[in-house]
Design an enzyme around this catalytic site. Structure first.
Site, mmCIF file in Angstrom:
data_model
loop_
_atom_site.group_PDB
_atom_site.id
_atom_site.type_symbol
_atom_site.label_atom_id
_atom_site.label_comp_id
_atom_site.label_asym_id
_atom_site.label_seq_id
_atom_site.Cartn_x
_atom_site.Cartn_y
_atom_site.Cartn_z
ATOM 1 C CD GLU A 427 -12.488 -22.633 -48.447
ATOM 2 O OE1 GLU A 427 -12.446 -21.400 -48.234
ATOM 3 O OE2 GLU A 427 -12.411 -23.107 -49.592
ATOM 4 C CD GLU A 503 -16.212 -24.133 -51.899
ATOM 5 O OE1 GLU A 503 -16.655 -24.427 -50.762
ATOM 6 O OE2 GLU A 503 -15.737 -23.035 -52.183
#
Ligand code: GAL
Length: 810
Positions: A427, A503
């Site tokens: 991210e 994720e």
């Protein structure tokens, strides 16, 4: 052979083999004898060699885990942008509220008995938190910024031939440098390697298996060496230690040997059959042996193909994975193999087959265990590139260090068969902007250069941006973090032909805590700072497990998922980032003590295809809720079941497609609570009753019960038994709401190490021998000493019958 001859032979073998190790390569772990001082100033200690008043510690060591917890530590006034926040608010407990910030020194003395001018000395750190500066005999030998990485220095020119050498390491942790508890100190191993100048380079061996057929595997071994006129002999042994192939080679390309060795009828490595070979390479000058190293490896093939997905050894399969941060709950980040093994044992029982080391380099111990126990591994490197997430994060070092950090990650770990994928980032805010696209390519190219055999992913949360910019298209593996609603679009537009759930979920729950009414809720908060174990609560960016299951089951192009997270971890107490006390996560499938939450059984019912799961929730001690609606859920791999409350049927529930929850859970929403027994009877596909489970309303807590994960420890001063402590009533029923304060004492050849109850709001220090039960349970860690013998743990609590458990160490 007569006895005399036999004895002589053994003696000769012993002499020869001890001779080899004494001369060629000696590896010493610097575990004992460390002096530690937490100070504020690097200069203060650099020239002051009087460390007599410093604390004696052993390494691995985490200076911050002993607490105390403090709201003020690393208090951050921040908007967590990744969580979609726009306004800065006060965040406490984000990094665990433990005292990891500050500077500290570690010192040790070491001698090099076999050192002479023909030797080379390597000082290896398997991680140091953080920004270590290393001094030998008062001279600086180097530094390494990233606290998660392995690094080494050649200290040959700094050591004294005889007598003691001094080693000093300065560490420094800034506040606002992490999004979770990073730990502090020399938390991984420190080693000294003394070898000949003519020797195999550090991390110089690279083993791959480019061709595999049922009767033959090609094992390619590249070995980087130092020295002239060298010759290499490599012997491959199977898991039983039987030699299966050997190869000798004296052609050297630059400084590298390349050996291609045939292994007949290879046993392939897989999670189900984690078969390991070893390769022992010897370096000779003429007939003189100069160096020898042994590398463990596996023979296995991996492939990622459009529309087909991931295959291991030619068989398509999905990652049933979990993300893990590196802390080990109550012992913090100090690496401990017994604690890691216990985590993996719990995950194995759940049917998990893969681990993602979020968001940094895994410990070497964890990789060794994954090789041995059978877990595939996604080894990650960074949580930040050049753009910051936190003020003092890795972005400070990205430009200068990213390449060498990747090089070390790959070179130190590439022979582990468990690793099937690298990740260059999680991210990262660099998902936005053209510079980020270039960085993604640059990093991926470094991985490819260092290891042409494994693909690279990035965990992407800014999916729209990465679709538009080309960032996602250039990755070997597009990894999506959450964003289940964008999977279809991403699959349609990205060129790779598959999507990884890098994720997933981020569902929150507190073990043994249930909230009413039972409804799906986003970012829900309660006055007690707990979350509900009906497993229906998630965050603004995340989702419920069932939403991922739908994608995993219905989309062949989804290659698997890595759930956030396998275990709770210190720090990031979402949804209570702004609430005190709350200092650890609620995301775990198991809690911080390693005790399974209900969600464990939801995943187990899907992932563990060898064993049956039939798990009832909630507990059945609801004094005051008599007559009120108290839904009952069952997590099971049976398709249907009937529920009985005190013998009265509540009807049969069958999995169905009405909602994702109906598809994966059996739910009786209208049950009215009455004390007594709830029982579930499961049916097979033909409607036969095949299994049942029941739980009872417990009476008053009466006695303490102890169950150890292992009763035989190794007498090595670091092995651990994890003893689950619970209280039961007179009939032996577990008391699920008990909160008594318990006291622990260990006698014999063991010590009390820590306790943990899994309560994210607890401020009790782990290393003190007392703790309250949380939802009727906690876990005590008993550590072996270096002396073998009997050990006993005794647990007492006011008004409760005491319990003792015998353990022993050899
Ligand atoms: C993700 C992030 C993780 C963790 C998680 C919590 O976005 O990658 O590190 O913060 O959210 O849901």
């Amino acid at each position: 052979m007569n006895i005399m001859k036999y004895t002589l032979l053994i003696l000769t073998i012993l002499l020869v083999s001890s001779g080899i190790h004494a001369q060629e390569r000696v590896v010493t772990e610097l575990t004992n004898g460390w002096k530690f001082s937490k100070g504020t100033n690097e200069k203060a200690f650099e020239n002051d060699f009087n460390d007599s008043k410093w604390q004696n510690v052993t390494v691995p060591h985490d200076w911050a885990i002993y607490g105390p917890f403090d709201k003020e530590i690393d208090k951050q006034i921040a908007a967590i942008e990744q969580n979609g926040e726009k306004v800065a608010t006060e965040k406490t407990g984000r990094t665990g509220a433990l005292p990891y910030i500050g500077e500290a020194w570690y010192r040790n003395q070491f001698s090099l008995p076999n050192f002479d001018k023909n030797k080379k000395v390597i000082l290896l750190f398997e991680g140091a938190m953080s920004e270590p500066k290393v001094f030998v005999n008062g001279q600086k030998v180097g530094e390494w910024n990233y606290g998660y990485n392995y690094f080494y220095f050649d200290i040959t020119d700094y050591v004294a031939a005889n007598g003691k050498n001094s080693l000093a390491v300065h560490l420094s942790n800034l506040g606002l440098s992490s999004r979770w508890y990073p730990g502090a100190g020399l938390y991984r191993k420190v080693k000294i390697i003394v070898k000949n100048k003519e020797s195999i380079d550090q991390w110089g061996t690279f083993i791959t298996t480019p061709f595999i057929s049922p009767d033959l595997a090609k094992v390619t071994i590249k070995t980087k060496v130092s020295g002239e006129n060298l010759r290499i002999i490599t012997k491959i042994k199977d898991a039983k230690g039987i030699e299966v192939a050997t190869n000798e080679n004296s052609t050297i390309f630059g400084n590298e040997f390349e050996q291609n060795i045939a292994v007949k009828n290879p046993h392939l490595w897989s999670p189900e059959n984690p078969y390991l070979y070893t390769a022992t390479s010897q370096i000779y000058v003429g007939d003189v042996l100069k160096d020898e190293t042994t590398t463990r490896f596996g023979i296995r093939s991996i492939k990622y193909e459009a529309n087909k997905g991931f295959s291991l050894n030619g068989e398509v399969r999905k990652f049933k994975g979990v993300c893990l941060h590196h802390d080990l709950g109550p012992i913090g980040t100090a690496i401990n193999k017994a604690a890691l093994r216990r985590q993996l044992t719990i995950l194995k029982d759940m049917g998990c087959n893969a681990i993602r080391s979020s968001h940094n380099m895994p410990s070497l111990e964890q990789l060794e265990l994954c090789d041995e126990m059978g877990f595939m591994f996604l080894a990650e490197s960074f949580d930040e590139w050049a753009k910051p997430k936190v003020k003092n994060g890795y972005h400070r070092f990205f430009d200068t260090d990213a390449e060498k950090d990747i090089v070390n990650l790959v070179q130190a770990t590439r022979n582990h068969p468990s690793i099937v994928m690298w990740s260059s980032g999680n991210e990262v805010p660099d998902q936005h902007g053209a510079e980020g696209v270039k960085r993604a390519k640059w990093l991926q190219d470094i991985f490819h250069r260092e290891d042409p055999t494994r693909p690279v992913t990035v965990g992407m949360d800014q999916v729209k941006a990465t679709l538009a910019s080309g960032f996602g298209a250039l990755l070997d593996i597009p990894g999506l973090n959450y964003r289940v609603h964008l999977y279809e679009e991403a699959f349609g537009k990205f060129p790779q032909g598959f999507i990884l759930g890098s994720e997933t979920a981020s569902t929150v729950s507190s073990r043994g805590i249930y909230k009413f009414p039972v409804v799906k809720a986003q970012s829900k908060q309660y006055d007690d700072f707990q979350t509900s174990s009906y497993d229906l609560e998630y965050c603004s960016w995340s989702n419920l497990p069932d939403d991922d299951f739908v994608l995993q089951d219905d989309k062949p192009w989804v290659i698997g998922e890595f759930v956030w997270t396998g275990f709770d971890y210190l720090g990031e107490p979402t949804p209570y980032d702004e609430k005190w006390p709350s200092r650890s996560s609620y995301f775990g499938i198991s809690d911080l003590a390693g005790l399974p939450k209900d969600r464990f059984y939801l995943y187990r019912s899907r992932w563990n295809t060898n064993d049956k799961t039939l798990h009832i929730l909630p507990h059945w001690n609801w004094e005051g809720r008599e007559g009120q609606t108290t839904p009952v859920f069952v997590y099971t791999n049976y398709e249907s079941a009937e529920l009985f409350v005190n013998g009265k049927s509540m009807g049969i529930q069958r999995k169905n497609n009405a909602t994702p929850q109906n598809r994966y859970r059996l739910m009786w929403m209208d049950v009215k609570y009455e004390p007594g027994t709830i029982k579930v009877v499961a049916f097979d596909t033909q409607g036969n009753r095949v299994a049942e489970e029941e739980i009872h309303t417990a009476e008053k807590p009466y006695q303490i019960k102890l169950e150890a994960d292992r009763t035989n420890l190794e007498a090595n001063g670091e092995d651990l038994a994890f003893v689950t402590v619970s209280v039961v009533d007179k009939k032996g029923n577990p008391c699920p709401t008990a909160t008594q304060q318990l006291n622990f004492s260990v006698t014999g050849k063991g010590t009390y190490r820590a306790a943990c109850n899994g309560d994210a709001t607890s401020l009790e220090q782990f290393h003190l021998p007392t703790m309250k039960l949380f939802s009727g349970k906690l876990v005590v860690l008993v550590q072996s000493t270096s002396e073998a013998g009997e050990i006993e743990l005794k647990v007492t609590g006011i008004g409760l019958k005491t319990a003792k458990i015998p353990l022993k160490s050899n």
